[in-house]
Every structure is written in structure tokens, then in C-alpha cells.
Enzyme design. Structure first.
Site, PDB file in Angstrom:
ATOM      1  N   ASP A  55       5.552 -15.554  22.595  1.00  0.00           N
ATOM      2  CA  ASP A  55       6.336 -14.732  21.479  1.00  0.00           C
ATOM      3  C   ASP A  55       7.612 -15.608  21.302  1.00  0.00           C
ATOM      4  OD1 ASP A  55       6.942 -13.114  19.453  1.00  0.00           O
ATOM      5  OD2 ASP A  55       6.608 -11.513  20.468  1.00  0.00           O
ATOM      6  N   ASP A  68       3.093  -9.136  12.263  1.00  0.00           N
ATOM      7  CA  ASP A  68       3.198  -7.956  13.043  1.00  0.00           C
ATOM      8  C   ASP A  68       2.687  -6.648  12.129  1.00  0.00           C
ATOM      9  OD1 ASP A  68       4.185  -8.886  15.302  1.00  0.00           O
ATOM     10  OD2 ASP A  68       6.444  -8.361  14.820  1.00  0.00           O
TER      11      ASP A  68
HETATM   12  C1  DGJ Z   1       6.924  -9.404  18.081  1.00  0.00           C
HETATM   13  C2  DGJ Z   1       5.358  -9.318  18.388  1.00  0.00           C
HETATM   14  O1  DGJ Z   1       4.873 -10.015  16.942  1.00  0.00           O
HETATM   15  C3  DGJ Z   1       4.869  -8.131  18.609  1.00  0.00           C
HETATM   16  O2  DGJ Z   1       3.337  -8.106  18.537  1.00  0.00           O
HETATM   17  C4  DGJ Z   1       5.226  -7.768  20.001  1.00  0.00           C
HETATM   18  O3  DGJ Z   1       4.811  -8.644  20.804  1.00  0.00           O
HETATM   19  C5  DGJ Z   1       6.764  -7.725  20.028  1.00  0.00           C
HETATM   20  N1  DGJ Z   1       7.123  -8.877  19.596  1.00  0.00           N
HETATM   21  C6  DGJ Z   1       7.094  -7.495  21.418  1.00  0.00           C
HETATM   22  O4  DGJ Z   1       8.572  -7.324  21.653  1.00  0.00           O
END
Ligand code: DGJ
Length: 704
Positions: free
Chosen positions: A438, A502
Site C-alpha cells: 500500500d 477503495d
Molecule cells: C488503503 C487501502 O486501499 C485499503 O484497502 C486498506 O488496505 C487500507 N489502506 C489499510 O490501511
């Protein structure tokens, strides 16, 4: 050599290399195997103009009269050498690969243009600049620029924000520059995976289109420029922070690859070129893409062994094949305010480490995956308490926090080594098959030792991916960046899929995925079935709409499946089984999208190469203008084959708005591919925000 001619997949690039500078004669339709191309054919000289014709240089420069955005900007420290004059000194071509060397003798600068055209029509171009003087050269910008055909009159690109990536915007191509600048230090949520320019009204399946992609994950600018002096040009280049790119003697700067495709069959034709090229890469994931369960929307930071083992147990029963433990497992990470950078397992939450969970996951027949965010740190972390100088920034102050976090200065070799060692140890000490990598903030003030370092930071992040991949070649990596803020072919040289957004709301995903897919084949796009009530939009959707939407990608689940009722469990298990049944087709076939006047309906599909079978989703994303959808074409089928059509999902509770007197069905339909692709079938009146999945199979004998 006088003509550099590259061709593939129905398109061609012809560059006249007979004169002092390389001139683009044509980028567009294929001109055949050995076309007779008149060279050095001058344009008339316009009034109020240089006393020389306009030339369309492959490396546009002011020295030959170019007044648009140049290929190169830079100077010596005292301002000299601001306008070098490059002339061709060497041209080579070996099948689909070519290079042109240009030298500015006075300024002691050398440019090499590298070009390649794949058999399927993927044109790649990059420039390399070498400083041969013993004085520093301050490079301000270097663009790869290509002219598009005169029929082009519209620009289509994509924009977005968190939870709304890759949304299209279209406009007329006018005089001026349509400039998109991305100063995120990462690719960015608003980043357009493609810049497309085409004939008026070009659509999914119609019209001539020229498209480019900038294969890089840092700052950059992309543009379409039309001046009265020349046809429209598509350009792109890295955006440098002030003073960050200086070349010392013998040093070379290489632009990222610019990928370019031309199509006479609309956007699907462009995508086909990209998908075929991407799939042919040696590093492309070839094993069946496993069904994922990601824990984020199921438990967030609320980690505990028993709960997660239970989640894994239910996931196993559903047919999940890869269980991914998301954020929250490492030292001190009880919320997003602390812990980033302390990459050891939190002893308070995981007294026996991750092993009991990993073993539990393996016992269910699943792989184990883990979330990491290697480029980031919280100020509230042991590592920053020990090394406060590892925060990247201007050197005079700490940059503004973003999600309570900062960027670790990977241009610092000690910081880079620390991160490498920590992640390497995790992968060595635990049976981890997959990293969700990430990156949750923009990197706007990147600095190392008081100097701008955005380029070096991106480069160091790439080296981190590469070194970890080299040390652990069997570990797959997902590129996630607050959802889809790092989706590009630079990061995909070292990763195995992207997290598109997300937002798991199927309605939003219909658009986000459609346009991410314009660049990427489905197997590289993570698509998960989210909770009934979407966590990011508070919309409620049927499980069938969510499952059909997630089917067109690398399928997974991001939902607390411990709480499913019997019917939800059965439907989700069926969807998982269906994905497994069709993933070979979904992840190798040709992606197609029908054209509609009223885009309340969306029809997308994947047709097996050779046309043996296809899978289509027909979705209604809002109430439609017309009473009935009418006949909907199923594009891309083989004209001469006979096909049968069946609805394969949902299997019950059809989302049709219909009166029961004459039930809608396609069960007994047998039709030729030409009919289905051109005329289509009458489709049911779907309830808004619902979808069905159609499987089309070749029926060799109509009487079968
Ligand atoms: C952002 C990501 O896109 C989410 O899927 C998740 O992993 C969160 N961060 C976790 O902090």
C-alpha cells in the site's frame, strides 16, 4: 537508411530519417509491407513564418522552428545551452526495434530515441539524454511527443479522486494545450490510465483513436496540444521538482516508456493492443488467479487470532484460495495514527506471531497474504523516534501529515536498507505468498539532504520492489495506493495486480473497472464483493449485482462473511464457483464493450480468442430512458459460428422488472455470431443497479 518503418497489428509508424532530423510522416493505419513513401516532401512555407517549411519532428526542438512544447528543456547552470540543435548521426532498425541517435555538438548533448513496435501494434518510445560536457546540465523536462491524424477532433481522458478513480471526461480538441499535471509523487487518483484522441464520436467499438500511456509512478505531465502550425500532438514527460535533475559528465537520463496504440475500431481496439502486449510480458502472472478474501472491510484494525481464524474457516468453506491480512498486524498499529515503519508483528495482539493464523489459513487450503506499506512511516513509531531524519521533506521542516503519516526517505541508503531488511525478514520468517503493498499519501515535498528528490524516491521505491521480488520470486505483489492511486505500467513491471479503488460499491465499480480495464487486462485488476451496505457510499446492493461486477477482474471478497445468512452464503459460494469455472476465459479473452446512446445500460464481455465462448454482463446502472432495453448487441463473437446463450448468474431471484404473462428468456436461442454481434438479443428490463451474467457458447450444430 532513409525510412524508419515500424508496423504491427494494423498500424504503422513511418519516420523519414533521410534528412538532418527525424520527421514523422505517419502514425496510424498500416501502409502495407513495403510502401513507397516519398521522402523529404516539404510543406509549403507559411506567411509570417520561418523561411523554412514546418517539419513534424520526432524530437521537436526550437532549433528547427518548433513553437509547441519541446521535447527537451534544460540549460547549463549559468543559463547557456538553452536551445541545443540536434541532428541525426545514426539510425538502426532490427525488425520491430529501432533507435535514432541525435547529437547537439556545440552543447555536447546526445539523445537516443528508442522505439519498438510489437506484432500486435504496441508502439513504445523513450528518450535517453547523455551529458557529454564536463559542466552540469540542468534538465527541466523531456517529453515523448507523437502527432495524431488530422481526423482527430476529440480528447477523452480520465480523472478521479479517492473512491472514484478513472472517470471519463471528453471534450473537443481545440487550439491550445490540454495539460494534465500530476504532482502527487505517486501516480495519483486523478491519473488517466490513457490519453485518447480520436475522430468525432469515437466510442467503445467505433472510430479511429490514438492513445498513449505513461509507464511511470511519479510526477508527470501528459498533454494534447494543437497549434495553428501543426496537427495535434500527444505528449508526456516526467515533471521534475526544482533543481532535482542535474546531469554530470557522462550521466544519462532515461524517460519512462511511453506506450502508444492506434485503433480503427474504437477504444476496445486500443485496449486489445495493450492487453495483448501486457499479457505477452515474461513477468505476467500465468497461474489461475486465486479467489481472495481481504480482511480490511471485515475487521479493519480489530485483529484477534480467534476472530480471524473463524473468518478464514468461513472463507475456506466459500472456496476462497488466498486469505490476505490487511493493515493492523504490526507493532503498535491499533489505528492509522501509529506504527507505520515498525515492521515486526505486534506481540500484544499476536503473542505467538502470525504463525498460528498462517497455519490456520493453510489448513483451509488457502495461501496467506499480508498488507505492508513500506514507503511510509508514522511519526509515532519506534523507527522515527530513533531516526527522525528519515522523514523525507524540504530539510527545513516536516511536511504536512496525511493520514497521520509521512514518507520515509528511501533516497537515504540506510533507510532503504532498513525497510528492505524488515520486509525481507517477514517474508523469510513466515510463509507469505502475497503482499498487498500500500501507499497511502501523496508525496508532494520529497526531499533528501535539502534537495528535491521525487525522482530518486520513485526510483528507490522501484528498487525496493525489485530487490524484494528478486529475493522472494514466488511472492506476488499487489500495487495498492489508497485504492487506485498507483495504477501504471511502471509499477506493474514489478507487481502482479492493482487495487483499483477503495470503493467496493458495485455501482461505482462499474465505471472504475470499465476504465481501468481500458489499459489493463482483467486478471491484473483486483475486484472484490463488498458488504451489502457499502462502507464508502452507504448504498445497498444485491449480492448478484456485486458478484457480477466483481466477476470482471481478479475476483475476491472483502466482507465479514462470518455473518452471512444461508441464502447469502449459498449465492456467494456459487459466485466463487462460477468465477473459478470462467477465470481461464476472463483472463485470456478479448474484452469488449457495447455502444449505447443511453448509458443507463452497460454491456461488457470477454470473448475467447477464436470465439469458442464468451461471458457478458448486462447491467443497468440507473433508470433508463426507454421502456425496454431493446436488442442489445453482444460484440466480438465470430460471425460464422452458431451460439447458444444462457443466463448463468444470478441463478434465482432474477432482477427483472417484468410482468409474468410473457417471461423473458434466452434459453432456447441459437443464433449466428454475426447476428448476435450486430443485431443482438432483446434484453430483460433490469431493475436499476442490477446485473445478469450471460454465458455464450458455440453450438456447432443448430439442432444440437
Ligand atoms: C488503503 C487501502 O486501499 C485499503 O484497502 C486498506 O488496505 C487500507 N489502506 C489499510 O490501511
Amino acid at each position: 537508411m532513409t525510412l524508419l518503418y515500424l508496423r504491427g497489428g494494423g498500424s504503422a509508424l513511418a519516420v523519414d530519417v533521410s534528412g538532418p532530423v527525424p520527421v514523422v510522416i505517419h502514425w496510424g493505419r498500416d501502409l502495407g509491407e513495403d510502401p513507397v513513401v516519398p521522402l523529404a516532401l516539404g510543406n509549403p512555407v507559411a506567411h509570417s513564418h520561418y523561411d523554412a517549411p514546418i517539419v513534424l519532428e520526432l524530437f521537436p526542438q526550437a532549433a528547427t522552428g518548433w513553437r509547441g512544447r519541446p521535447a527537451l528543456s534544460g540549460h547549463r547552470r549559468d543559463g547557456r545551452d538553452f536551445s541545443p540543435s540536434f541532428v541525426t548521426t545514426d539510425v538502426t532498425q532490427d525488425a520491430g526495434e529501432a533507435s535514432i541517435t541525435l547529437v547537439a555538438a556545440e552543447e555536447r548533448l546526445v539523445v537516443t530515441i528508442r522505439l519498438s513496435m510489437s506484432a500486435g501494434g504496441m508502439l513504445r518510445v523513450r528518450h535517453e539524454l547523455t551529458n557529454e560536457s564536463d559542466e552540469l546540465y540542468a534538465l527541466e523536462g523531456m517529453n515523448v511527443v507523437l502527432p495524431v491524424g488530422p481526423i482527430a477532433s476529440e480528447v477523452l481522458d480520465l480523472t478521479g479522486r479517492w473512491c472514484r478513480e478513472q472517470h471519463p471526461q471528453r471534450q473537443a480538441l481545440r487550439q491550445g494545450t490540454w495539460l494534465r499535471e500530476y504532482r502527487h509523487g505517486r501516480t495519483g487518483h486523478d491519473s488517466s490510465v490513457l490519453t485518447m484522441v480520436g475522430a468525432s464520436g469515437f466510442s467503445n467499438r467505433h472510430g479511429e483513436v490514438w492513445a498513449t500511456h505513461f509507464g511511470y509512478s511519479g510526477n508527470r505531465a501528459t498533454y494534447v496540444e494543437k497549434t495553428p502550425a501543426a496537427p495535434a500532438m500527444i505528449g508526456s514527460g516526467e515533471l521534475f521538482q526544482p533543481g532535482e535533475m542535474e546531469l554530470s559528465v557522462g550521466e544519462t537520463y532515461r524517460t519512462p516508456w511511453v506506450y502508444a496504440a492506434h485503433s480503427t475500431t474504437g477504444i476496445d481496439g486500443v485496449s486489445d493492443v495493450f492487453h495483448e502486449w501486457i499479457r505477452a510480458r515474461g513477468s505476467h502472472p500465468r497461474s489461475p488467479r486465486p479467489v481472495v478474501l481481504n480482511t480490511w472491510e471485515a475487521v479493519y484494525f480489530d485483529h484477534g487470532l480467534d476472530a480471524l481464524l473463524d473468518l478464514a474457516r468461513v472463507a475456506g468453506l466459500l472456496g476462497v484460495e488466498r486469505f490476505v491480512l490487511d493493515d493492523g498486524w504490526f507493532h503498535g498499529r491499533r489505528s492509522d495514527r501509529m506504527g507505520l515503519g515498525d515492521w515486526t508483528v505486534d506481540a500484544a495482539v499476536w503473542p505467538s506471531g502470525l504463525t498460528p493464523l498462517i497455519e490456520g489459513v493453510h489448513a483451509q487450503g488457502m495461501e496467506f497474504g499480508l498488507w505492508v506499506e513500506p514507503e511510509m512511516i508514522n511519526e509515532d513509531s519506534d523507527v522515527i523516534r530513533e531516526h527522525p531524519d528519515w522523514i523525507s521533506g524540504p530539510g527545513t521542516r516536516t511536511p504536512v501529515e496525511w493520514r497521520h503519516q509521512q514518507v520515509i526517505d528511501l533516497a537515504n541508503p540506510d533507510a532503504w536498507r532498513y525497510v528492505f531488511d524488515r520486509i525481507d525478514a517477514l517474508l523469510t520468517d513466515n510463509r507469505i505468498s502475497y503482499l498487498k503493498w500500500d501507499q497511502n499519501r501523496d508525496l508532494v515535498e520529497m526531499g533528501h539532504d535539502g534537495r528535491a528528490s521525487a525522482h530518486r524516491q520513485t526510483d528507490a521505491a522501484y528498487r525496493l520492489f525489485d530487490a524484494l521480488k528478486a529475493a522472494h520470486p514466488d511472492v506476488e505483489i499487489e500495487s495498492c495506493s489508497s485504492g487506485g492511486a498507483r495504477v501504471d505500467l511502471g509499477v506493474l513491471e514489478r507487481t502482479d495486480r492493482v487495487w483499483a479503488s477503495d470503493c467496493n460499491d458495485a455501482l461505482e465499480r462499474q465505471t472504475i473497472q470499465r476504465w481501468t480495464q481500458a489499459l489493463l487486462p482483467l486478471e491484473l485488476i483486483g475486484t472484490h464483493v463488498g458488504p451489502t451496505l457499502s462502507h464508502t457510499t452507504a448504498r445497498t446492493h444485491s449480492l448478484s449485482f456485486r458478484a457480477v461486477t466483481a466477476m470482471f477482474g481478479h475476483f475476491g471478497i472483502e466482507w465479514d462473511v462470518r455473518g452471512l445468512d444461508e441464502s447469502e452464503f449459498a449465492q456467494l459460494r456459487d459466485a466463487v464457483a462460477l468465477y473459478k469455472q470462467h477465470r481461464a476465459l476472463l483472463h485470456s479473452g478479448v474484452a469488449v464493450h457495447a455502444d449505447f446512446r443511453d448509458d443507463a445500460h452497460r454491456l461488457q464481455g470477454v470473448v475467447a480468442r477464436g470465439g469458442r465462448e464468451a461471458l457478458f454482463s448486462f447491467a443497468c446502472v440507473r433508470s433508463a430512458e426507454d421502456e425496454i432495453p431493446g436488442r442489445i448487441a453482444l460484440p466480438g463473437l465470430e460471425a460464422s459460428r452458431l451460439y447458444r446463450v444462457a443466463v448463468v448468474f444470478p441463478t434465482s431471484a432474477m432482477p427483472y422488472e417484468q410482468r409474468s404473462v410473457v417471461p423473458w428468456t434466452v434459453d432456447s436461442v441459437v443464433a449466428s455470431g454475426s447476428f448476435l454481434s450486430e443485431v443482438g438479443l432483446p434484453m430483460p428490463i433490469l431493475l436499476p443497479e442490477h446485473a445478469i451474467l450471460l454465458h455464450v457458447t458455440a453450438a456447432e450444430d443448430p439442432g444440437e
